[in-house]
Scaffold this motif. Structure first.
Motif, PDB file in Angstrom:
ATOM      1  N   LEU A  10       0.830  -1.195   0.000  1.00  0.00           N
ATOM      2  CA  LEU A  10       0.000   0.000   0.000  1.00  0.00           C
ATOM      3  C   LEU A  10       0.871   1.255   0.000  1.00  0.00           C
ATOM      4  CD1 LEU A  10      -2.869   1.194   0.226  1.00  0.00           C
ATOM      5  CD2 LEU A  10      -2.589   1.077   2.688  1.00  0.00           C
ATOM      6  N   MET A  11       1.948   1.237   0.788  1.00  0.00           N
ATOM      7  CA  MET A  11       2.846   2.385   0.863  1.00  0.00           C
ATOM      8  C   MET A  11       3.512   2.612  -0.490  1.00  0.00           C
ATOM      9  SD  MET A  11       4.454   4.548   3.106  1.00  0.00           S
ATOM     10  CE  MET A  11       4.802   3.819   4.673  1.00  0.00           C
ATOM     11  N   ASN A  12       3.982   1.538  -1.150  1.00  0.00           N
ATOM     12  CA  ASN A  12       4.613   1.674  -2.470  1.00  0.00           C
ATOM     13  C   ASN A  12       3.630   2.234  -3.487  1.00  0.00           C
ATOM     14  OD1 ASN A  12       7.087   0.754  -1.632  1.00  0.00           O
ATOM     15  ND2 ASN A  12       6.637  -1.379  -2.119  1.00  0.00           N
ATOM     16  N   THR A  13       2.388   1.778  -3.438  1.00  0.00           N
ATOM     17  CA  THR A  13       1.368   2.260  -4.363  1.00  0.00           C
ATOM     18  C   THR A  13       1.130   3.753  -4.160  1.00  0.00           C
ATOM     19  OG1 THR A  13       0.314   0.097  -4.293  1.00  0.00           O
ATOM     20  CG2 THR A  13      -0.987   1.908  -5.170  1.00  0.00           C
ATOM     21  N   LEU A  14       1.062   4.182  -2.903  1.00  0.00           N
ATOM     22  CA  LEU A  14       0.867   5.606  -2.614  1.00  0.00           C
ATOM     23  C   LEU A  14       2.040   6.446  -3.100  1.00  0.00           C
ATOM     24  CD1 LEU A  14      -0.634   5.510   0.980  1.00  0.00           C
ATOM     25  CD2 LEU A  14      -1.785   6.240  -1.099  1.00  0.00           C
ATOM     26  N   LEU A  15       3.256   5.941  -2.940  1.00  0.00           N
ATOM     27  CA  LEU A  15       4.435   6.692  -3.343  1.00  0.00           C
ATOM     28  C   LEU A  15       4.572   6.778  -4.861  1.00  0.00           C
ATOM     29  CD1 LEU A  15       7.025   5.415  -0.730  1.00  0.00           C
ATOM     30  CD2 LEU A  15       5.935   7.652  -0.808  1.00  0.00           C
ATOM     31  N   GLN A  16       4.091   5.756  -5.585  1.00  0.00           N
ATOM     32  CA  GLN A  16       4.228   5.719  -7.028  1.00  0.00           C
ATOM     33  C   GLN A  16       3.096   6.442  -7.760  1.00  0.00           C
ATOM     34  OE1 GLN A  16       4.562   1.602  -7.998  1.00  0.00           O
ATOM     35  NE2 GLN A  16       6.616   1.398  -7.101  1.00  0.00           N
ATOM     36  N   ALA A  17       2.025   6.746  -7.053  1.00  0.00           N
ATOM     37  CA  ALA A  17       0.874   7.390  -7.702  1.00  0.00           C
ATOM     38  C   ALA A  17       1.265   8.790  -8.168  1.00  0.00           C
ATOM     39  CB  ALA A  17      -0.297   7.466  -6.736  1.00  0.00           C
ATOM     40  N   SER A  18       0.897   9.115  -9.396  1.00  0.00           N
ATOM     41  CA  SER A  18       1.205  10.443  -9.925  1.00  0.00           C
ATOM     42  C   SER A  18       0.070  11.395  -9.585  1.00  0.00           C
ATOM     43  CB  SER A  18       1.411  10.376 -11.436  1.00  0.00           C
ATOM     44  OG  SER A  18       0.219   9.974 -12.072  1.00  0.00           O
ATOM     45  N   PRO A  19       0.362  12.590  -9.080  1.00  0.00           N
ATOM     46  CA  PRO A  19      -0.680  13.514  -8.655  1.00  0.00           C
ATOM     47  C   PRO A  19      -1.523  14.073  -9.793  1.00  0.00           C
ATOM     48  CG  PRO A  19       1.473  14.555  -8.450  1.00  0.00           C
ATOM     49  CD  PRO A  19       1.693  13.117  -8.850  1.00  0.00           C
ATOM     50  N   GLY A  20      -1.042  14.105 -11.008  1.00  0.00           N
ATOM     51  CA  GLY A  20      -1.781  14.725 -12.108  1.00  0.00           C
ATOM     52  C   GLY A  20      -2.438  13.708 -13.025  1.00  0.00           C
ATOM     53  N   GLY A  21      -2.534  12.469 -12.629  1.00  0.00           N
ATOM     54  CA  GLY A  21      -3.094  11.433 -13.486  1.00  0.00           C
ATOM     55  C   GLY A  21      -4.597  11.541 -13.624  1.00  0.00           C
ATOM     56  N   ALA A  22      -5.180  10.605 -14.345  1.00  0.00           N
ATOM     57  CA  ALA A  22      -6.620  10.611 -14.588  1.00  0.00           C
ATOM     58  C   ALA A  22      -7.415  10.423 -13.303  1.00  0.00           C
ATOM     59  CB  ALA A  22      -6.966   9.510 -15.588  1.00  0.00           C
ATOM     60  N   GLY A  23      -6.877   9.687 -12.358  1.00  0.00           N
ATOM     61  CA  GLY A  23      -7.596   9.404 -11.114  1.00  0.00           C
ATOM     62  C   GLY A  23      -7.339  10.428 -10.043  1.00  0.00           C
ATOM     63  N   LEU A  38     -10.289   7.734  -2.579  1.00  0.00           N
ATOM     64  CA  LEU A  38     -10.542   6.300  -2.446  1.00  0.00           C
ATOM     65  C   LEU A  38      -9.491   5.640  -1.558  1.00  0.00           C
ATOM     66  CD1 LEU A  38     -12.255   3.871  -3.316  1.00  0.00           C
ATOM     67  CD2 LEU A  38     -10.688   3.594  -5.243  1.00  0.00           C
ATOM     68  N   MET A  39      -8.246   6.029  -1.719  1.00  0.00           N
ATOM     69  CA  MET A  39      -7.159   5.474  -0.910  1.00  0.00           C
ATOM     70  C   MET A  39      -7.328   5.855   0.554  1.00  0.00           C
ATOM     71  SD  MET A  39      -4.655   3.452  -1.247  1.00  0.00           S
ATOM     72  CE  MET A  39      -4.445   3.485  -3.007  1.00  0.00           C
ATOM     73  N   MET A  40      -7.748   7.094   0.820  1.00  0.00           N
ATOM     74  CA  MET A  40      -7.973   7.531   2.197  1.00  0.00           C
ATOM     75  C   MET A  40      -9.092   6.730   2.850  1.00  0.00           C
ATOM     76  SD  MET A  40      -5.971  10.181   2.999  1.00  0.00           S
ATOM     77  CE  MET A  40      -6.654  11.633   3.731  1.00  0.00           C
ATOM     78  N   VAL A  41     -10.163   6.489   2.114  1.00  0.00           N
ATOM     79  CA  VAL A  41     -11.281   5.691   2.626  1.00  0.00           C
ATOM     80  C   VAL A  41     -10.810   4.266   2.899  1.00  0.00           C
ATOM     81  CG1 VAL A  41     -13.522   4.695   2.024  1.00  0.00           C
ATOM     82  CG2 VAL A  41     -13.071   7.112   1.572  1.00  0.00           C
ATOM     83  N   ALA A  42      -9.994   3.709   2.019  1.00  0.00           N
ATOM     84  CA  ALA A  42      -9.483   2.353   2.203  1.00  0.00           C
ATOM     85  C   ALA A  42      -8.609   2.261   3.445  1.00  0.00           C
ATOM     86  CB  ALA A  42      -8.700   1.910   0.972  1.00  0.00           C
ATOM     87  N   ILE A  43      -7.767   3.253   3.673  1.00  0.00           N
ATOM     88  CA  ILE A  43      -6.901   3.265   4.860  1.00  0.00           C
ATOM     89  C   ILE A  43      -7.753   3.360   6.123  1.00  0.00           C
ATOM     90  CG2 ILE A  43      -5.201   4.642   6.126  1.00  0.00           C
ATOM     91  CD1 ILE A  43      -3.927   5.254   3.390  1.00  0.00           C
TER      92      ILE A  43
END
Length: 106
Positions: free
Chosen positions: A3-16, A23-28
């Motif tokens: 989960l930590m790796n996924t958060l670090l790799q997520a790009s802030p300007g992407g489609a999502g 969604l990630m905050m709700v999951a946490i």
């Protein structure tokens, strides 16, 4: 860790962008609730039930490690006899069932 790796790799300007972050905050929060908060609440309810079930004559241990036997029960306290003729008053929140009694009932 994944989960930590996924958060670090997520790009802030992407489609999502914002939706993915939300969604990630709700999951946490859900993980914290189901693995930490909810089990602790269940444990507290069981402890409260065991304190309500205590009666005169039960062996108890206080949070300070004092062993004794309940001699009187009040609304918010127990009168515990710790030695012959020596009685101490304790709040219900600091008294637990004696481990020896718990082992006998299981």
């Amino acid at each position: 860790m994944i989960l930590m790796n996924t958060l670090l790799q997520a790009s802030p300007g992407g489609a999502g962008g914002m939706g993915g972050t939300l969604l990630m905050m709700v999951a946490i929060f859900a993980v914290f609730y189901f693995f930490m908060i909810r089990p602790q609440q269940k444990k507290q309810k069981e402890l409260q039930k065991s304190r309500e079930a205590m009666k005169t004559g039960d062996k108890v241990v206080t949070s300070g490690g004092i062993h004794g036997r309940i001699r009187e029960v009040g609304d918010t306290w127990f009168l515990v006899e710790v030695a012959d003729g020596i009685k101490l008053k304790f709040e219900k929140g600091s008294v637990y069932a004696s481990p020896a009694d718990v082992a006998k009932t299981n």
